[in-house]
Scaffold this active site. Structure first.
Site, PDB file in Angstrom:
ATOM      1  N   HIS A 108       0.752  30.659  71.465  1.00 43.02           N
ATOM      2  CA  HIS A 108       2.259  31.142  71.824  1.00 43.02           C
ATOM      3  C   HIS A 108       3.188  29.835  71.867  1.00 43.02           C
ATOM      4  CE1 HIS A 108       0.717  34.852  72.696  1.00 43.02           C
ATOM      5  NE2 HIS A 108      -0.154  34.585  73.613  1.00 43.02           N
TER       6      HIS A 108
ATOM      7  N   ASP B  19      -6.694  37.189  68.611  1.00 44.12           N
ATOM      8  CA  ASP B  19      -6.475  37.393  69.990  1.00 44.12           C
ATOM      9  C   ASP B  19      -5.713  38.604  70.114  1.00 44.12           C
ATOM     10  OD1 ASP B  19      -6.058  35.065  72.356  1.00 44.12           O
ATOM     11  OD2 ASP B  19      -4.475  36.599  72.395  1.00 44.12           O
TER      12      ASP B  19
ATOM     13  N   HIS C  81      -3.220  39.234  71.982  1.00 40.66           N
ATOM     14  CA  HIS C  81      -1.780  38.904  71.822  1.00 40.66           C
ATOM     15  C   HIS C  81      -1.350  38.527  70.381  1.00 40.66           C
ATOM     16  CE1 HIS C  81      -2.823  38.408  76.187  1.00 40.66           C
ATOM     17  NE2 HIS C  81      -1.803  39.400  76.323  1.00 40.66           N
TER      18      HIS C  81
ATOM     19  N   ASP D  62      -9.871  37.814  74.277  1.00 36.49           N
ATOM     20  CA  ASP D  62      -9.175  38.849  75.422  1.00 36.49           C
ATOM     21  C   ASP D  62      -8.905  40.224  74.764  1.00 36.49           C
ATOM     22  OD1 ASP D  62      -7.230  37.705  73.604  1.00 36.49           O
ATOM     23  OD2 ASP D  62      -6.087  37.086  75.418  1.00 36.49           O
TER      24      ASP D  62
END
Ligand SMILES: [Zn+2]
Length: 341
Positions: A158, A193, A195, A282
């Protein structure tokens, strides 16, 4: 398969963040490292401490202004009367066309996307060692290792060229990809991931030499909200070199593997000489973020499909939060990958 990890990565210990406006304990805890190390060992991996590579490989993807900020902001923050122990932003520019402020509070808002990446006295050191784990993994792959795992924590995907966000400070996957470019004309980054890898996308958005592909929960109602949609395809010379595959919430193994097949097809026609896997765990069905429903054996199947590309690969740890199966999910991925290459 070798693992790179430095004890110094454990020192960063963020205390809190805001979730839907409510103060919560920060889930990006040092304990994640213990679970992931156990998972790597269970997959037969040997653990190695990386060398200190200095700022060169980090500055290859981050701006000098941002690195100066990350290195000094905690000390500067402590000079503000009544300031919090950790650096947390409380004001943001609505766009980046304004001026660059001189104050610590203004710069925190400029360089931090959200409240999920508090900066403490130890953050800079841990983030550098996390990046150096990725650098040394890339060095090993360039020396002929087929695949190397970098236990990067804090995570990185990120983080943009000059913005921290979502538990991330230095973009370890981008650092690894840029390092691999020394020996490879084209490098692909595949982000699995939960996200969207918005920072990685941002760093390479205008470049045709690094293909960025991300499979993730649909951001329409999920972090990072403003990026990760299918119509984000790159810009300028990089148009067509960014590929987003958003999935409906709670999608399981079958849907994930179908998206992965499309991602593989795109990577194959890009014909890279090296691969970075941004490995978030995740997407697991039992992860506290609860966005997707990949199973523990599902991670082995994902790994097997990626390993069939037969590309020299740096596997960079991204997310994956405390749950009983965190280590098992890494074991499943690394075992599946190792058995296929
Ligand atoms: Zn994540």
């Amino acid at each position: 398969m070798k693992t790179f990890y430095a004890e110094e990565q454990k020192r960063h210990n963020p205390k809190g963040f805001l979730s839907s406006g409510a103060p919560q304990p920060n889930p990006e805890k040092p304990e994640r490292i213990e679970r992931l190390l156990a998972g790597a060992r269970a997959a037969g991996s040997s653990i190695h401490h990386p060398k200190n590579y200095g700022l060169g490989p980090i500055a290859a993807v981050h701006t000098p202004e941002y690195l100066e900020f990350l290195q000094n902001i905690h000390r500067r923050w402590q000079l503000i009367p009544g300031a919090s122990e950790e650096v947390v932003p409380n004001i943001h520019p609505i766009n980046r066309t304004g001026s660059y402020p001189a104050s610590a509070v203004g710069q925190a808002g400029y360089h931090m996307a959200d409240t999920a990446c508090p900066i403490s006295a130890e953050t800079w050191e841990s983030a550098c060692w996390s990046a150096w784990s990725a650098v040394e993994a890339a060095e090993c792959v360039m020396s002929g290792e087929p695949a190397v795992y970098a236990l990067c924590r804090p995570p990185g995907h990120h983080a943009f060229a000059d913005v921290a966000g979502g538990f991330c400070f230095i973009n370890n996957s981008a650092v690894a990809a840029q390092r691999l470019r020394a020996n490879a004309a084209r490098v692909a980054i595949l982000d699995v991931d939960l996200h969207h890898g918005n920072g990685t996308q941002g760093i390479f958005y205008a470049r045709p030499d690094v293909l960025t592909v991300s499979i993730h929960a649909d951001p329409v109602r999920f972090y990072p909200f403003f990026w990760g949609y299918a119509d984000e395809r790159g810009e300028g010379a990089g148009l067509g070199y960014n590929y987003n595959l958003p999935l409906s919430r709670k999608s399981g193994d079958a849907v994930f593997l179908e998206a992965l097949a499309a991602a593989m097809e795109r990577i194959e026609v890009f014909a890279p000489q090296a691969l970075v896997v941004a490995l978030g765990l995740d997407a697991f069905e039992g992860d506290p973020f609860g966005g997707l429903s990949v199973s523990t054996p599902g991670f082995a199947r994902i790994a097997e499909a990626i390993a069939k590309l037969r590309l020299p690969a740096v596997i960079v740890q991204e997310g994956g939060y405390l749950c009983d199966e965190l280590g098992d999910n890494l074991t499943s991925f690394l075992t599946g990958f190792g058995a296929t290459i």
